[in-house]
Design a protein around this motif. Structure first.
Motif, mmCIF file in Angstrom:
data_model
loop_
_atom_site.group_PDB
_atom_site.id
_atom_site.type_symbol
_atom_site.label_atom_id
_atom_site.label_comp_id
_atom_site.label_asym_id
_atom_site.label_seq_id
_atom_site.Cartn_x
_atom_site.Cartn_y
_atom_site.Cartn_z
ATOM 1 N N PHE A 20 0.881 -1.169 0.000
ATOM 2 C CA PHE A 20 0.000 0.000 0.000
ATOM 3 C C PHE A 20 0.915 1.215 0.000
ATOM 4 O O PHE A 20 1.519 1.519 1.037
ATOM 5 C CB PHE A 20 -0.880 0.049 1.252
ATOM 6 N N LYS A 80 4.093 1.207 2.085
ATOM 7 C CA LYS A 80 3.959 0.117 3.066
ATOM 8 C C LYS A 80 3.954 -1.232 2.380
ATOM 9 O O LYS A 80 3.328 -1.396 1.333
ATOM 10 C CB LYS A 80 2.631 0.265 3.808
ATOM 11 N N ASN A 100 -1.423 -7.221 15.999
ATOM 12 C CA ASN A 100 -2.094 -6.142 15.255
ATOM 13 C C ASN A 100 -1.181 -5.660 14.135
ATOM 14 O O ASN A 100 0.013 -5.481 14.340
ATOM 15 C CB ASN A 100 -2.403 -4.951 16.184
ATOM 16 N N GLY A 101 -1.782 -5.464 12.965
ATOM 17 C CA GLY A 101 -1.010 -4.947 11.835
ATOM 18 C C GLY A 101 -0.197 -6.001 11.116
ATOM 19 O O GLY A 101 0.584 -5.682 10.202
ATOM 20 N N ALA A 102 -0.352 -7.275 11.488
ATOM 21 C CA ALA A 102 0.456 -8.350 10.887
ATOM 22 C C ALA A 102 0.063 -8.625 9.435
ATOM 23 O O ALA A 102 0.821 -9.252 8.690
ATOM 24 C CB ALA A 102 0.310 -9.632 11.703
ATOM 25 N N GLY A 103 -1.137 -8.183 9.056
ATOM 26 C CA GLY A 103 -1.583 -8.427 7.679
ATOM 27 C C GLY A 103 -2.690 -9.467 7.581
ATOM 28 O O GLY A 103 -3.034 -9.919 6.489
ATOM 29 N N LYS A 104 -3.295 -9.815 8.713
ATOM 30 C CA LYS A 104 -4.296 -10.901 8.729
ATOM 31 C C LYS A 104 -5.542 -10.517 7.914
ATOM 32 O O LYS A 104 -5.999 -11.283 7.066
ATOM 33 C CB LYS A 104 -4.695 -11.225 10.182
ATOM 34 N N THR A 105 -6.070 -9.316 8.188
ATOM 35 C CA THR A 105 -7.275 -8.900 7.454
ATOM 36 C C THR A 105 -6.956 -8.705 5.972
ATOM 37 O O THR A 105 -7.787 -8.996 5.100
ATOM 38 C CB THR A 105 -7.841 -7.594 8.054
ATOM 39 N N THR A 106 -5.749 -8.247 5.677
ATOM 40 C CA THR A 106 -5.356 -8.087 4.269
ATOM 41 C C THR A 106 -5.404 -9.436 3.558
ATOM 42 O O THR A 106 -5.892 -9.535 2.421
ATOM 43 C CB THR A 106 -3.941 -7.457 4.187
HETATM 44 N N1 LIG Z 1 -6.176 0.014 2.397
HETATM 45 C C1 LIG Z 1 -5.043 0.214 3.062
HETATM 46 N N2 LIG Z 1 -4.249 1.253 2.793
HETATM 47 C C2 LIG Z 1 -3.078 1.454 3.439
HETATM 48 N N3 LIG Z 1 -2.597 0.621 4.396
HETATM 49 C C3 LIG Z 1 -3.355 -0.432 4.714
HETATM 50 C C4 LIG Z 1 -4.607 -0.713 4.070
HETATM 51 N N4 LIG Z 1 -5.111 -1.863 4.594
HETATM 52 C C5 LIG Z 1 -4.228 -2.275 5.523
HETATM 53 N N5 LIG Z 1 -3.174 -1.436 5.588
HETATM 54 C C6 LIG Z 1 -1.995 -1.571 6.449
HETATM 55 O O1 LIG Z 1 -1.514 -2.889 6.296
HETATM 56 C C7 LIG Z 1 -1.043 -3.390 7.539
HETATM 57 C C8 LIG Z 1 -1.754 -4.694 7.850
HETATM 58 O O2 LIG Z 1 -3.124 -4.407 8.157
HETATM 59 P P1 LIG Z 1 -4.169 -5.546 8.514
HETATM 60 O O3 LIG Z 1 -5.472 -4.868 8.788
HETATM 61 O O4 LIG Z 1 -4.148 -6.584 7.452
HETATM 62 O O5 LIG Z 1 -3.548 -6.153 9.848
HETATM 63 P P2 LIG Z 1 -4.204 -7.154 10.903
HETATM 64 O O6 LIG Z 1 -3.198 -8.215 11.171
HETATM 65 O O7 LIG Z 1 -5.549 -7.589 10.408
HETATM 66 O O8 LIG Z 1 -4.367 -6.211 12.166
HETATM 67 P P3 LIG Z 1 -5.442 -6.248 13.378
HETATM 68 O O9 LIG Z 1 -5.092 -7.433 14.240
HETATM 69 O O10 LIG Z 1 -5.177 -4.958 14.073
HETATM 70 O O11 LIG Z 1 -6.824 -6.318 12.781
HETATM 71 C C9 LIG Z 1 -1.268 -2.290 8.561
HETATM 72 O O12 LIG Z 1 -0.069 -1.571 8.716
HETATM 73 C C10 LIG Z 1 -2.332 -1.444 7.934
HETATM 74 O O13 LIG Z 1 -2.226 -0.104 8.355
#
Ligand SMILES: Nc1ncnc2c1ncn2[C@@H]1O[C@H](COP(=O)(O)OP(=O)(O)OP(=O)(O)O)[C@@H](O)[C@H]1O
Length: 239
Positions: free
Chosen positions: A21, A24, A46-52
């Motif tokens: 992104f 990033k 948190n922020g590991a990329g799981k939701t991505t």
């Molecule tokens: N659309 C986007 N634009 C810019 N950065 C993004 C976007 N989506 C996610 N990120 C970044 O990608 C990284 C991973 O985000 P993600 O939501 O996948 O983490 P996560 O493991 O699901 O976190 P959490 O446990 O907090 O839900 C984070 O640094 C987030 O800020």
């Protein structure tokens, strides 16, 4: 590209997937497969990329590089972390499912209700449900469309230990009786280890992955859990 015959039980395959992104790079070189009938759990801070990863599987986003193969015609259901719009609806749990079922392929929502102990709260307004009851309702709503695979985003995050155990019991029943494959995002490390067939430990890259029993014995796994902030209890004394 379709999955070849020899990989028929592979429903999802990530090959060298990275996601960027702007500047990033939340995901680098991700490789894993999700097998039919298994519970695969993704853990990470948190922020590991799981939701991505969940969004990539759902096709809501594309990888910046690498390849994602989804089994042809795979029906994926998604149970979100929260559903703010629904939690205040002035409607009973039963009517909520009834309305959803009228639009779905699986009309037999009452049978699905057996999985979630529905009789105990089906006449309650959604706003009166406990966190655990609401999660179970969301799970059932997702099952109405007869998915082959469901993605659960931190389903037990706000639940107490008893409700967590109950939720995982239901997940296991769904896996066995409905033959649904489960892809779960979770923070509950110890419940995950008990209830998953495959655990993937993520922190921007895959730190390690494998069967829970193998990983529990694997010092690299324990080290990577500590490195990403999971507390690991070393039970090295006898009672
Ligand atoms: N659309 C986007 N634009 C810019 N950065 C993004 C976007 N989506 C996610 N990120 C970044 O990608 C990284 C991973 O985000 P993600 O939501 O996948 O983490 P996560 O493991 O699901 O976190 P959490 O446990 O907090 O839900 C984070 O640094 C987030 O800020």
């Amino acid at each position: 590209m379709p999955i070849s015959k020899s990989e028929d039980t592979t429903l999802i395959k990530f090959s060298n997937v990275s996601k960027q992104f702007g500047k990033k790079l939340p995901l680098t070189n991700i490789n894993f497969t999700v097998k039919k009938g298994e519970v695969t759990t993704l853990i990470g801070p948190n922020g590991a990329g799981k939701t991505t990863i969940a969004r990539l599987i759902l096709g809501l986003d594309n990888p910046s590089s690498g390849n994602i193969i989804i089994h042809p015609n795979l029906k994926i259901g998604y149970v979100p972390q929260r559903l703010d719009f629904a939690s205040d609806l002035p409607i009973t749990a039963e009517n909520f499912l009834y309305l959803l079922a009228s639009n779905s392929t699986n009309k037999d929502w009452q049978e699905l209700g057996n999985f979630i102990d529905f009789d105990n709260y089906k006449h309650h307004d959604i706003s009166e449900l406990s966190g655990g009851q609401f999660q179970k309702l969301m799970l059932t709503a997702t099952l109405l469309n007869n998915p082959d695979l469901i993605i659960l985003d931190e389903p037990t995050q706000s639940l107490d230990v008893t409700s967590q155990q109950e939720f995982y019991r239901i997940i296991n029943q769904i896996k066995k009786r409905l033959n649904i494959t489960i892809f779960m995002i979770s923070h509950d490390l110890f419940t995950v280890m008990k209830n998953s067939d495959q655990v993937i430990c993520l922190n921007g890259h895959i730190c390690c992955s494998g069967k829970p029993n193998d990983l529990a014995e694997n010092q690299d796994f324990l080290n990577s859990l500590s490195a990403i902030g999971f507390y690991v209890h070393h039970h090295d004394h006898k009672h």
